[in-house]
Design a protein around this motif. Structure first.
Motif, mmCIF file in Angstrom:
data_model
loop_
_atom_site.group_PDB
_atom_site.id
_atom_site.type_symbol
_atom_site.label_atom_id
_atom_site.label_comp_id
_atom_site.label_asym_id
_atom_site.label_seq_id
_atom_site.Cartn_x
_atom_site.Cartn_y
_atom_site.Cartn_z
ATOM 1 N N GLY A 78 93.719 22.306 10.128
ATOM 2 C CA GLY A 78 92.673 21.296 9.945
ATOM 3 C C GLY A 78 92.910 20.010 10.710
ATOM 4 N N GLY A 79 94.018 19.945 11.444
ATOM 5 C CA GLY A 79 94.298 18.759 12.238
ATOM 6 C C GLY A 79 93.432 18.705 13.481
ATOM 7 N N SER A 80 93.322 17.531 14.067
ATOM 8 C CA SER A 80 92.538 17.352 15.284
ATOM 9 C C SER A 80 93.461 17.121 16.476
ATOM 10 C CB SER A 80 91.586 16.156 15.148
ATOM 11 O OG SER A 80 90.987 15.851 16.390
ATOM 12 N N PRO A 81 93.332 17.938 17.513
ATOM 13 C CA PRO A 81 94.192 17.764 18.692
ATOM 14 C C PRO A 81 93.905 16.487 19.480
ATOM 15 C CG PRO A 81 93.218 19.968 18.613
ATOM 16 C CD PRO A 81 92.499 19.139 17.610
ATOM 17 N N THR A 82 92.709 15.917 19.300
ATOM 18 C CA THR A 82 92.331 14.751 20.108
ATOM 19 C C THR A 82 92.337 13.439 19.330
ATOM 20 O OG1 THR A 82 89.947 15.029 19.626
ATOM 21 C CG2 THR A 82 90.850 16.190 21.549
ATOM 22 N N LYS A 83 92.315 13.514 18.013
ATOM 23 C CA LYS A 83 92.152 12.291 17.219
ATOM 24 C C LYS A 83 93.282 11.299 17.429
ATOM 25 C CE LYS A 83 91.014 10.678 12.563
ATOM 26 N NZ LYS A 83 90.736 11.093 11.163
ATOM 27 N N GLY A 84 94.517 11.787 17.397
ATOM 28 C CA GLY A 84 95.651 10.880 17.541
ATOM 29 C C GLY A 84 95.712 10.240 18.912
ATOM 30 N N PHE A 85 95.551 11.049 19.957
ATOM 31 C CA PHE A 85 95.670 10.541 21.316
ATOM 32 C C PHE A 85 94.498 9.635 21.682
ATOM 33 C CE2 PHE A 85 94.833 11.104 25.943
ATOM 34 C CZ PHE A 85 95.946 10.436 26.420
ATOM 35 N N LEU A 86 93.281 10.147 21.528
ATOM 36 C CA LEU A 86 92.108 9.357 21.909
ATOM 37 C C LEU A 86 91.910 8.163 20.974
ATOM 38 C CD1 LEU A 86 89.516 12.115 22.905
ATOM 39 C CD2 LEU A 86 91.033 10.784 24.375
ATOM 40 N N GLY A 87 92.226 8.351 19.707
ATOM 41 C CA GLY A 87 92.084 7.241 18.767
ATOM 42 C C GLY A 87 93.086 6.134 19.023
ATOM 43 N N VAL A 89 94.039 5.125 22.073
ATOM 44 C CA VAL A 89 93.834 4.477 23.371
ATOM 45 C C VAL A 89 93.629 2.985 23.143
ATOM 46 C CG1 VAL A 89 92.306 4.279 25.370
ATOM 47 C CG2 VAL A 89 92.880 6.541 24.453
ATOM 48 N N ALA A 90 94.416 2.177 23.844
ATOM 49 C CA ALA A 90 94.375 0.728 23.598
ATOM 50 C C ALA A 90 94.198 -0.080 24.867
ATOM 51 C CB ALA A 90 95.665 0.298 22.901
ATOM 52 N N VAL A 91 93.682 0.582 25.911
ATOM 53 C CA VAL A 91 93.511 -0.126 27.178
ATOM 54 C C VAL A 91 92.575 0.680 28.068
ATOM 55 C CG1 VAL A 91 95.437 1.015 28.344
ATOM 56 C CG2 VAL A 91 94.799 -1.307 29.030
ATOM 57 N N GLY A 92 92.000 0.031 29.059
ATOM 58 C CA GLY A 92 91.203 0.743 30.045
ATOM 59 C C GLY A 92 89.707 0.612 29.845
ATOM 60 N N PRO A 93 88.941 0.984 30.869
ATOM 61 C CA PRO A 93 87.486 0.829 30.838
ATOM 62 C C PRO A 93 86.757 1.764 29.876
ATOM 63 C CG PRO A 93 88.160 2.022 32.802
ATOM 64 C CD PRO A 93 89.418 1.552 32.148
ATOM 65 N N MET A 94 87.419 2.836 29.427
ATOM 66 C CA MET A 94 86.773 3.796 28.538
ATOM 67 C C MET A 94 87.385 3.779 27.141
ATOM 68 S SD MET A 94 86.142 7.117 31.022
ATOM 69 C CE MET A 94 85.331 8.014 29.689
ATOM 70 N N GLU A 95 88.013 2.684 26.776
ATOM 71 C CA GLU A 95 88.686 2.602 25.477
ATOM 72 C C GLU A 95 87.738 2.905 24.324
ATOM 73 O OE1 GLU A 95 91.073 -0.718 22.731
ATOM 74 O OE2 GLU A 95 90.609 -1.142 24.844
ATOM 75 N N SER A 96 86.599 2.237 24.281
ATOM 76 C CA SER A 96 85.653 2.449 23.178
ATOM 77 C C SER A 96 85.052 3.850 23.218
ATOM 78 C CB SER A 96 84.538 1.393 23.227
ATOM 79 O OG SER A 96 83.841 1.460 24.461
ATOM 80 N N THR A 97 84.845 4.373 24.419
ATOM 81 C CA THR A 97 84.290 5.731 24.552
ATOM 82 C C THR A 97 85.261 6.765 24.004
ATOM 83 O OG1 THR A 97 83.062 5.085 26.545
ATOM 84 C CG2 THR A 97 83.412 7.448 26.182
ATOM 85 N N PHE A 98 86.524 6.615 24.350
ATOM 86 C CA PHE A 98 87.533 7.549 23.854
ATOM 87 C C PHE A 98 87.664 7.456 22.332
ATOM 88 C CE2 PHE A 98 89.592 7.349 28.239
ATOM 89 C CZ PHE A 98 89.117 8.609 28.599
ATOM 90 N N HIS A 99 87.522 6.271 21.785
ATOM 91 C CA HIS A 99 87.574 6.120 20.328
ATOM 92 C C HIS A 99 86.415 6.884 19.677
ATOM 93 C CE1 HIS A 99 90.070 2.127 20.502
ATOM 94 N NE2 HIS A 99 90.762 3.205 20.845
ATOM 95 N N ALA A 100 85.259 6.848 20.316
ATOM 96 C CA ALA A 100 84.098 7.560 19.778
ATOM 97 C C ALA A 100 84.284 9.070 19.865
ATOM 98 C CB ALA A 100 82.837 7.135 20.526
ATOM 99 N N TRP A 101 84.986 9.517 20.889
ATOM 100 C CA TRP A 101 85.220 10.954 21.056
ATOM 101 C C TRP A 101 86.337 11.480 20.161
ATOM 102 C CZ3 TRP A 101 85.453 11.505 27.156
ATOM 103 C CH2 TRP A 101 84.182 11.235 27.676
ATOM 104 N N ALA A 102 87.228 10.633 19.746
ATOM 105 C CA ALA A 102 88.416 11.057 18.999
ATOM 106 C C ALA A 102 88.049 11.846 17.750
ATOM 107 C CB ALA A 102 89.251 9.838 18.620
ATOM 108 N N GLY A 103 88.586 13.038 17.653
ATOM 109 C CA GLY A 103 88.365 13.865 16.470
ATOM 110 C C GLY A 103 87.069 14.639 16.455
ATOM 111 N N ALA A 104 86.209 14.441 17.444
ATOM 112 C CA ALA A 104 84.948 15.188 17.491
ATOM 113 C C ALA A 104 85.243 16.666 17.732
ATOM 114 C CB ALA A 104 84.050 14.641 18.585
ATOM 115 N N ALA A 105 84.481 17.522 17.065
ATOM 116 C CA ALA A 105 84.729 18.963 17.177
ATOM 117 C C ALA A 105 84.589 19.445 18.619
ATOM 118 C CB ALA A 105 83.772 19.723 16.264
ATOM 119 N N TRP A 106 83.560 18.953 19.323
ATOM 120 C CA TRP A 106 83.353 19.405 20.701
ATOM 121 C C TRP A 106 84.516 18.973 21.592
ATOM 122 C CZ3 TRP A 106 83.331 15.905 24.608
ATOM 123 C CH2 TRP A 106 83.062 14.571 24.294
ATOM 124 N N ALA A 107 85.060 17.791 21.345
ATOM 125 C CA ALA A 107 86.198 17.301 22.133
ATOM 126 C C ALA A 107 87.448 18.142 21.855
ATOM 127 C CB ALA A 107 86.462 15.838 21.819
#
Length: 207
Positions: A78-87, A89-107
């Motif tokens: 039940g863990g998410s492979p992307t939630k920890g890494f994308l959630g 993210v603390a720098v860069g032009p896509m920081e907020s975008t990656f936060h929105a993607w974090a934990g999404a099933a499609w991601a």
């Protein structure tokens, strides 16, 4: 006597010269063959090693083998492979975008299928062009997520970046493209059998 001996000496010298000349191309050809075979084995080893990196990342994240992913926190648990890494993210032009993607099933699915597909393709030595394209896209997104050019994170703390451009993500990209370019699946791989399949021979981009 001298007139008869000189031609014999010249003839002997000529024969020795001819023997050396005829032997040289054979030695050069053998050296080239050895070098070619060595290169093939080196690229095959690099392909298998890189494939194991991707495949192991998939297995660890899928089953929580206790390395990057703790036991009981795998995808199957039940863990998410992307939630920890994308959630995180603390720098860069896509920081907020990656936060929105974090934990999404499609991601999660895209990330895990990418790791599995690239890993299996490299291990088997087939579909290296597709693996290079998919791997380049994945590594590019991960490079943006870590954003090496930044000296400081969004909160002002040091980013600990050691290089403003070149990091291991770019190294993987070069390796993937290089393996596809040299056709590294023929040695210790299934590339030749794969290439003989009708749908592959009609669609060379599947090589």
């Amino acid at each position: 006597m001298a007139l008869h001996n000189h031609p014999q000496r010249h003839l002997g010298m000529g024969l020795r010269s001819l023997r050396r000349t005829s032997a040289a191309p054979a030695s050069a050809g053998e050296a080239t063959a050895v070098a070619t075979a060595t290169q093939a084995y080196v690229f095959a080893g690099l392909r298998l090693l890189t494939g194991f990196v991707f495949l192991w990342a998939f297995l660890d994240k899928a089953f929580g083998l206790g390395y990057a992913t703790g036991s009981g926190k795998g995808w199957i648990d039940g863990g998410s492979p992307t939630k920890g890494f994308l959630g995180g993210v603390a720098v860069g032009p896509m920081e907020s975008t990656f936060h929105a993607w974090a934990g999404a099933a499609w991601a999660d699915w895209l990330f895990m299928l990418g790791l599995l597909g690239i890993g299996l393709a490299l291990i088997a030595g087939i579909g290296l062009r597709l693996a290079a394209i998919a791997g380049t896209a994945m590594m590019a997104l991960m490079w943006i997520a870590e954003w090496p050019p930044a000296k400081h994170l969004s909160d002002g703390s040091a980013s600990m970046s050691t290089n403003p451009f070149a990091d291991y993500h770019l190294v993987y990209v070069v390796v993937l493209i290089g393996l596809a370019a040299v056709g590294a699946g023929a040695t210790w791989g299934l590339a030749r059998a794969w290439a003989r399949l009708p749908f592959v021979s009609r669609n060379r981009w599947l090589m």
